[in-house]
Design a protein around this motif. Structure first.
Motif, short mmCIF file in Angstrom:
data_model
loop_
_atom_site.label_atom_id
_atom_site.label_comp_id
_atom_site.label_asym_id
_atom_site.label_seq_id
_atom_site.Cartn_x
_atom_site.Cartn_y
_atom_site.Cartn_z
N PRO A 124 3.90 0.72 -9.30
CA PRO A 124 4.45 -0.52 -8.91
C PRO A 124 5.23 -1.19 -9.95
CG PRO A 124 2.08 -0.17 -8.32
CD PRO A 124 2.45 0.96 -9.31
N LEU A 127 8.77 0.51 -9.80
CA LEU A 127 9.77 0.02 -8.38
C LEU A 127 9.94 -1.42 -8.60
CD1 LEU A 127 9.89 1.65 -6.02
CD2 LEU A 127 8.17 0.45 -5.06
N ALA A 128 9.29 -2.39 -9.04
CA ALA A 128 9.65 -3.61 -9.12
C ALA A 128 10.97 -4.03 -10.02
CB ALA A 128 8.27 -4.65 -9.43
N THR A 147 13.13 3.91 -5.62
CA THR A 147 12.80 3.34 -4.25
C THR A 147 13.04 4.43 -3.16
OG1 THR A 147 13.21 1.51 -2.83
CG2 THR A 147 15.03 2.20 -4.13
N ARG A 211 10.70 -9.52 -7.07
CA ARG A 211 10.24 -8.18 -6.80
C ARG A 211 8.55 -8.16 -6.60
NH1 ARG A 211 15.28 -5.03 -7.10
NH2 ARG A 211 16.73 -6.85 -6.76
N THR A 213 5.59 -5.58 -5.69
CA THR A 213 5.32 -4.21 -5.42
C THR A 213 3.82 -4.08 -5.26
OG1 THR A 213 5.59 -3.51 -7.34
CG2 THR A 213 7.44 -2.95 -5.97
N VAL A 221 3.60 3.40 -2.66
CA VAL A 221 3.68 2.21 -3.31
C VAL A 221 4.92 1.30 -2.45
CG1 VAL A 221 4.19 0.79 -5.31
CG2 VAL A 221 2.70 2.78 -5.51
N HIS A 223 7.36 -2.22 -1.26
CA HIS A 223 7.61 -3.55 -1.86
C HIS A 223 7.12 -4.48 -0.69
CE1 HIS A 223 11.03 -3.86 -4.54
NE2 HIS A 223 11.12 -2.43 -4.61
N GLU A 228 8.89 -11.42 -0.73
CA GLU A 228 9.99 -11.49 -1.74
C GLU A 228 11.09 -12.31 -1.08
OE1 GLU A 228 10.10 -6.98 -3.54
OE2 GLU A 228 11.12 -7.36 -1.81
N CYS A 252 1.68 -4.75 4.56
CA CYS A 252 0.99 -3.82 4.15
C CYS A 252 -0.05 -3.08 5.22
CB CYS A 252 0.05 -3.93 2.77
SG CYS A 252 -0.91 -5.30 3.02
#
Ligand SMILES: Cc1cc2nc3c(=O)[nH]c(=O)nc-3n(C[C@H](O)[C@H](O)[C@H](O)COP(=O)(O)OP(=O)(O)OC[C@H]3O[C@@H](n4cnc5c(N)ncnc54)[C@H](O)[C@@H]3O)c2cc1C
Ligand code: FES
Ligand code: FES
Length: 463
Positions: A124, A127-128, A147, A211, A213, A221, A223, A228, A252
């Motif tokens: 996470p 990625l963020a 990503t 961001r 995540t 994982v 976004h 955002e 999610c």
């Protein structure tokens, strides 16, 4: 568990081995995932290619554009890096939550990314932070955004002839606030039930880029694009934090599994995100670390030049030279117990969970059940049999006797090796540091209070 073990010392040698063995071999770095999988019969292999001797891949560099982590950067390396604290605080916070100190000393961030579980803690934040990966193969290098890297649960774009060479994190000119949060079933050695990272950019408290995540709520994982978008242009007032947190459910699709139900995950995710946003609304990056001096259980960071492994493990155990001809298929724990006759180190779980097998390897406290024996080639090992000096007990051993800290005794060698390493690292640790140091060690007799008393007696916290 395996028949053939290669330990190359250069990148070209490694890539050539990968090319010739790619379909059958597995790469191994810290081994904390690979050895557990092999113990469980997951992705079995006859051939391991151990990249831990590629010292050229152990670095953290910072320039005007990127913070760059070599593939052998461990979780402990991240915790000790001022550059990571400056530019990737959420990653530092995530590394602090991984496993226990003995795991963090060996395990690499690259290995955590490549195991590709949606519950892995460093994904996470990376990625963020818009991380990019450099993948190397015999035909050259390619760059891929994190990503775009994941294809599903434990599936990535990595080809079988490639290795992950480095991780690049773009450095932003504007100030950013970041945070990693994890909910596990206990404080250490716990796979996340939910984890998340927040990276907010903007001046004068107004958010120009967000961001967010989320881990454990989808096959990879992900976004949270609804949250955002909602946050852009806003200030983090209590009402904004609350509204943003409720929007996360649109981003999610958690499932029921052994650790939690989908509905529990949804409810706790909303609360955790609201808490994280509120924390960022008041916190500066500098004061968001749980422990400003994390325990590493490491006192020797610099890798030493070694002659390559050619079939015989040449090592030093408790200051005595030793060599082993037939141990390349074993773990370090089995080498110590079966070949060196040192049975003080115990096997409680063989999966890195209990700490009973803790020994020191080149100054690091390690779970020896998760270390391939070849990683001890040209290294120096201290076991419980070598903890005392010149016929005298180590002060911590004496304190265990004085505090009556021993019941059945099974966990005690591991407790002593972890505790004594803490005292080497920090002369007068705090109580929190003592608990952290022993967080990877389980006592089935549950005598923790007296064990901590003994550590306090030597560490000086208790009068
Ligand atoms: C007791 C215990 C507790 C744990 N707790 C946590 C936790 O709290 N949070 C968490 O996220 N994880 C946790 N883990 C998982 C594990 O420690 C991490 O995933 C670790 O970072 C993996 O790194 P490694 O170097 O040990 O990888 P390895 O086990 O060596 O390798 C992992 C995978 O990556 C591949 N690989 C490694 N390096 C490269 C490379 N450079 N290029 C290509 N492929 C490569 C290997 O082939 C393998 O498939 C825990 C593990 C244990 C045993
Ligand atoms: S941690 Fe190694 S035996 Fe349990
Ligand atoms: S004293 Fe029995 S396991 Fe700890």
């Amino acid at each position: 568990m395996w028949q053939t073990y290669f330990q190359p010392t250069t990148l070209p040698e490694t890539l050539a081995l990968l090319q010739s063995h790619s379909s059958q071999a597995r790469l191994l770095a810290g081994g904390t995932d690979v050895l557990v999988e092999l113990q469980r019969g997951v992705k079995p292999t006859n051939t391991l290619i151990d990249i831990s001797a590629l010292h050229e891949l152990r670095y953290i560099q910072e320039d005007t554009h990127y913070l760059t982590l070599g593939a052998l950067t461990t979780h402990n390396d991240i915790l000790s890096s001022a550059a990571c604290h400056r530019h990737a605080l959420a990653l530092v916070q995530a590394c602090q939550e991984v496993g226990a100190p003995q795991i963090r000393a060996r395990a690499t961030v690259a290995g955590n990314l490549l195991t590709a579980s949606p519950a892995n803690d460093t994904i996470p934040p990376l990625l963020a932070l818009d991380a990019e990966l450099v993948l190397s193969s015999p035909t050259g290098h390619r760059l891929i955004l994190l990503t775009q890297f994941y294809q599903g649960v434990r599936r990535t774009q990595l080809r079988s002839d490639e290795l992950l060479r480095e991780i690049r994190i773009p450095i932003l000119p504007q100030p950013r606030r970041s945070l990693f949060l994890k909910l596990g079933l206990r404080k250490a050695q716990a796979i996340s039930v939910i984890n998340l990272a927040l990276v907010l950019t903007g001046q004068h408290e107004q958010i120009s880029d967000a961001r967010i995540t989320l881990g454990c709520v989808a096959p990879t994982v992900v976004h949270a694009p609804t949250v955002e978008d909602f946050l852009i242009g806003k200030k983090l007032t209590p009402a904004v934090c609350k509204e943003a947190a409720h929007l996360v459910l649109r981003d999610c699709s958690p499932i029921n599994d052994v650790r939690a139900s989908a509905s529990y995950r949804q409810q706790t995710l909303v609360n955790l995100l609201a808490y994280g946003l509120e924390r960022l609304s008041s916190d500066t990056p500098e004061n968001t670390l749980n422990d400003p001096r994390p325990v590493l259980l490491e006192t020797n960071h610099a890798p030493q030049p070694r002659s390559p492994f050619r079939g015989t493990i040449e090592t030093t155990i408790n200051s005595q030279p030793a060599h082993f001809e037939e141990a390349a298929q074993k773990t370090l724990l089995n080498l110590l117990r079966e070949d060196a006759g040192l049975t003080g180190s115990k096997e409680g779980c063989a999966e890195g969970e209990c700490g009973a097998c803790t020994v020191w390897l080149d100054g690091q406290a390690v779970m020896s059940c998760l270390v391939p024996a070849v990683q001890a080639h040209q290294a120096s090992i201290t076991t419980i049999e070598g903890l005392g000096k010149d016929g005298h007990l180590h002060p911590l051993q004496q304190a265990f006797i004085d505090c009556a800290a021993v019941q059945c005794g099974f966990c005690i060698p591991g407790m002593l090796m972890a505790g004594a390493k803490l005292l080497d690292e920090i002369e007068q640790p705090t109580q929190a540091q003592m608990r952290n140091a022993l967080s990877g060690n389980i006592c089935r007799c549950t005598g923790y209070r007296k064990i901590l008393d003994a550590l306090e007696l030597v560490g000086g916290t208790k009068k």
